[in-house]
Enzyme design. Structure first.
Site, PDB file in Angstrom:
ATOM      1  N   LYS A 116       1.199  -0.756   0.299  1.00 24.17           N
ATOM      2  CA  LYS A 116       0.044   0.414  -0.498  1.00 24.17           C
ATOM      3  C   LYS A 116       1.271   0.838   0.314  1.00 24.17           C
ATOM      4  CE  LYS A 116      -4.217  -1.432   1.539  1.00 24.17           C
ATOM      5  NZ  LYS A 116      -5.428  -1.246   2.637  1.00 24.17           N
ATOM      6  N   LYS A 199      -5.222 -10.294  -6.660  1.00 23.77           N
ATOM      7  CA  LYS A 199      -6.390 -10.308  -5.622  1.00 23.77           C
ATOM      8  C   LYS A 199      -7.341  -9.100  -5.959  1.00 23.77           C
ATOM      9  CE  LYS A 199      -6.694  -8.231  -1.936  1.00 23.77           C
ATOM     10  NZ  LYS A 199      -6.173  -7.819  -0.019  1.00 23.77           N
ATOM     11  N   LYS A 202     -11.315  -3.902  -3.350  1.00 17.05           N
ATOM     12  CA  LYS A 202     -12.286  -2.330  -3.065  1.00 17.05           C
ATOM     13  C   LYS A 202     -12.007  -1.050  -4.614  1.00 17.05           C
ATOM     14  CE  LYS A 202     -13.927  -3.555   1.130  1.00 17.05           C
ATOM     15  NZ  LYS A 202     -13.956  -3.091   2.237  1.00 17.05           N
TER      16      LYS A 202
HETATM   17  P1  TYM Z   1     -10.874  -5.851   4.645  1.00 20.21           P
HETATM   18  O1  TYM Z   1     -11.582  -5.000   4.730  1.00 20.21           O
HETATM   19  O2  TYM Z   1      -9.790  -5.410   3.951  1.00 20.21           O
HETATM   20  O3  TYM Z   1     -12.036  -6.920   3.837  1.00 20.21           O
HETATM   21  C1  TYM Z   1     -12.906  -7.833   5.066  1.00 20.21           C
HETATM   22  C2  TYM Z   1     -12.690  -8.872   5.099  1.00 20.21           C
HETATM   23  O4  TYM Z   1     -12.826  -9.397   3.420  1.00 20.21           O
HETATM   24  C3  TYM Z   1     -11.657 -10.534   3.265  1.00 20.21           C
HETATM   25  N1  TYM Z   1     -11.148 -10.123   1.859  1.00 20.21           N
HETATM   26  C4  TYM Z   1     -11.097 -11.402   0.620  1.00 20.21           C
HETATM   27  N2  TYM Z   1     -11.135 -12.577   1.043  1.00 20.21           N
HETATM   28  C5  TYM Z   1     -10.712 -13.264  -0.311  1.00 20.21           C
HETATM   29  N3  TYM Z   1     -10.655 -12.775  -1.460  1.00 20.21           N
HETATM   30  C6  TYM Z   1     -10.722 -11.164  -1.767  1.00 20.21           C
HETATM   31  N4  TYM Z   1      -9.807 -10.923  -2.688  1.00 20.21           N
HETATM   32  C7  TYM Z   1     -10.707 -10.215  -0.347  1.00 20.21           C
HETATM   33  N5  TYM Z   1     -10.647  -9.106  -0.390  1.00 20.21           N
HETATM   34  C8  TYM Z   1     -10.981  -9.071   1.002  1.00 20.21           C
HETATM   35  C9  TYM Z   1     -10.766  -9.966   4.218  1.00 20.21           C
HETATM   36  O5  TYM Z   1      -8.898 -11.687   4.191  1.00 20.21           O
HETATM   37  C10 TYM Z   1     -11.267  -9.974   5.571  1.00 20.21           C
HETATM   38  O6  TYM Z   1     -11.427 -10.928   5.895  1.00 20.21           O
HETATM   39  N6  TYM Z   1      -7.307  -5.919   8.127  1.00 20.21           N
HETATM   40  C11 TYM Z   1      -9.116  -5.844   7.797  1.00 20.21           C
HETATM   41  C12 TYM Z   1     -10.627  -5.615   8.472  1.00 20.21           C
HETATM   42  C13 TYM Z   1      -9.933  -6.026  10.403  1.00 20.21           C
HETATM   43  C14 TYM Z   1      -9.805  -7.412  11.609  1.00 20.21           C
HETATM   44  C15 TYM Z   1      -9.903  -7.103  12.656  1.00 20.21           C
HETATM   45  C16 TYM Z   1     -10.433  -8.905  11.026  1.00 20.21           C
HETATM   46  C17 TYM Z   1      -9.816  -5.624  10.957  1.00 20.21           C
HETATM   47  N7  TYM Z   1      -9.570  -5.324  12.430  1.00 20.21           N
HETATM   48  C18 TYM Z   1      -9.832  -7.887  13.640  1.00 20.21           C
HETATM   49  C19 TYM Z   1     -10.192  -9.279  11.960  1.00 20.21           C
HETATM   50  C20 TYM Z   1     -10.458  -9.135  12.698  1.00 20.21           C
HETATM   51  C21 TYM Z   1      -9.842  -5.685   6.720  1.00 20.21           C
HETATM   52  O7  TYM Z   1      -8.849  -5.075   5.983  1.00 20.21           O
HETATM   53  O8  TYM Z   1     -10.608  -5.869   6.352  1.00 20.21           O
END
Ligand code: TYM
Length: 335
Positions: A116, A199, A202
């Protein structure tokens, strides 16, 4: 009699807009299963969305959208806690404490920060760098034992485990559990529809790279029609998929949405062409995603209902957070 649960589950999604098929198949779909036998806390992690400074109005709107998506996908707000991270200030307090137990060397290894921040590391905000510590605080504040996430969060989860152990070791306690990542299913890493080596995300500038949960049937159909394939025949076995990332991705999506295995999908389609396969994929995606999208819209129309769920969720989360934070302060004996 109150039900006893196997595990305490915690997970979250950032309210950054464009919730997509990867978020659903990699995370939210699995939560729906887990709610049956576990105590679950599902967070909308708005402080994380701010690591790249953005307009707060869009974050606020997206919070409601993520909450609606959780419920539309099948998360029961009566059985689970659904809340917004910034409504519980203990996350930030614990994050600071945990940051004092996190060597910089551990953060330097985080590949997501490197991706990033790109070449501009010196100008990247500190929040983007320390973000995985806030993630550890999210999980450990509730003493969660299992964290269902997509494959891209594996390294952050590993860090949470290390931070938990570092705190426990220093204070000679076993207060924090060592949370296990739950990376489940055939679609733990959904790839871009335009490039099977990237991947689904968003932030991809091409909307054709992803299926959004809010896409109409027409949009889904168009995106699947345009999804990249190759000129070879439909694969006959899983080994063939290794060198064909776009095909592998579409087959994994099919398997996950229809709750079958990759091999079953191959068996069903190997004597057909990609046009036929894509027609079937369009159909199952339209059924699944469209029903979520219609339900999401219905829920979003009732803002009072949504805000009440988030308020109740914040109360419950604050109660657990206050109790655990008090114990953490007692263990530390400083504050
Ligand atoms: P975020 O908001 O980017 O994504 C949310 C969830 O979606 C999953 N994900 C995917 N899974 C499969 N293929 C993809 N292309 C894909 N893109 C996203 C992510 O793995 C995630 O499970 N850091 C985290 C949010 C977070 C969190 C936490 C998660 C903050 N604190 C504590 C678990 C526990 C994030 O940015 O997710």
């Amino acid at each position: 009699m109150e039900k006893t649960f196997n595990d305490l589950i915690f997970s979250g999604v950032q309210p950054t807009g464009n919730l997509h098929l990867g978020n659903y198949l990699g995370a939210i779909k699995n939560w729906v299963e887990l709610q049956n036998n576990n105590k679950c806390i599902f967070c909308i992690v708005d402080l994380h969305a701010f690591t790249v400074p953005r307009n707060c109005i869009s974050i606020k709107n997206n919070i409601l959208e993520v909450a609606a998506a959780y419920i539309a996908a099948g998360i029961d707000p009566k059985r689970n806690i659904i809340f917004v991270q910034s409504h519980v200030s203990y996350h930030s307090e614990l994050s600071w404490i945990l940051s004092c137990f996190t060597p910089i060397g551990w953060l330097n290894r985080m590949t997501q920060f490197k991706d990033k921040a790109g070449k501009n590391k010196e100008k990247a905000p500190l929040g983007l760098y320390s973000y995985p510590v806030l993630m550890a605080a999210d999980i450990l504040l509730y003493k969660a034992t299992k964290v269902p996430v997509g494959d891209d969060q594996k390294q952050h989860l590993e860090l949470s485990r290390n931070i938990s152990q570092a705190f426990n070791r220093f204070y000679e306690t076993d207060f924090f559990p060592i949370p296990d990542p739950l990376i489940i299913g055939t679609a733990a890493r959904v790839m871009s529809l335009r490039d099977g080596t990237k991947k689904m995300s968003k932030s991809d500038p091409s909307d054709f790279s992803r299926i959004n949960l809010k896409d109409s049937s027409d949009e889904i159909s168009k995106k699947i029609r345009k999804a990249k394939t190759d000129s070879l025949d439909f694969p006959k076995n899983e080994i063939e998929l290794e060198a064909r990332p776009e095909i592998q991705n579409l087959i994994k999506i099919f398997a996950s949405v229809s709750d079958t295995s990759i091999q079953q999908v191959i068996n069903e389609f190997h004597q057909r062409d990609f046009i036929f396969f894509k027609e079937s994929l369009k159909e199952i995606l339209n059924q699944k995603i469209n029903s979520i999208s219609v339900e999401m819209q219905k829920i979003l129309n009732d803002e009072t209902f949504l805000k009440k769920i988030l308020k109740d969720g914040a109360e419950k989360a604050n109660e657990i957070g206050a109790k655990n934070m008090k114990e953490i302060r007692d263990i530390m004996g400083c504050f």
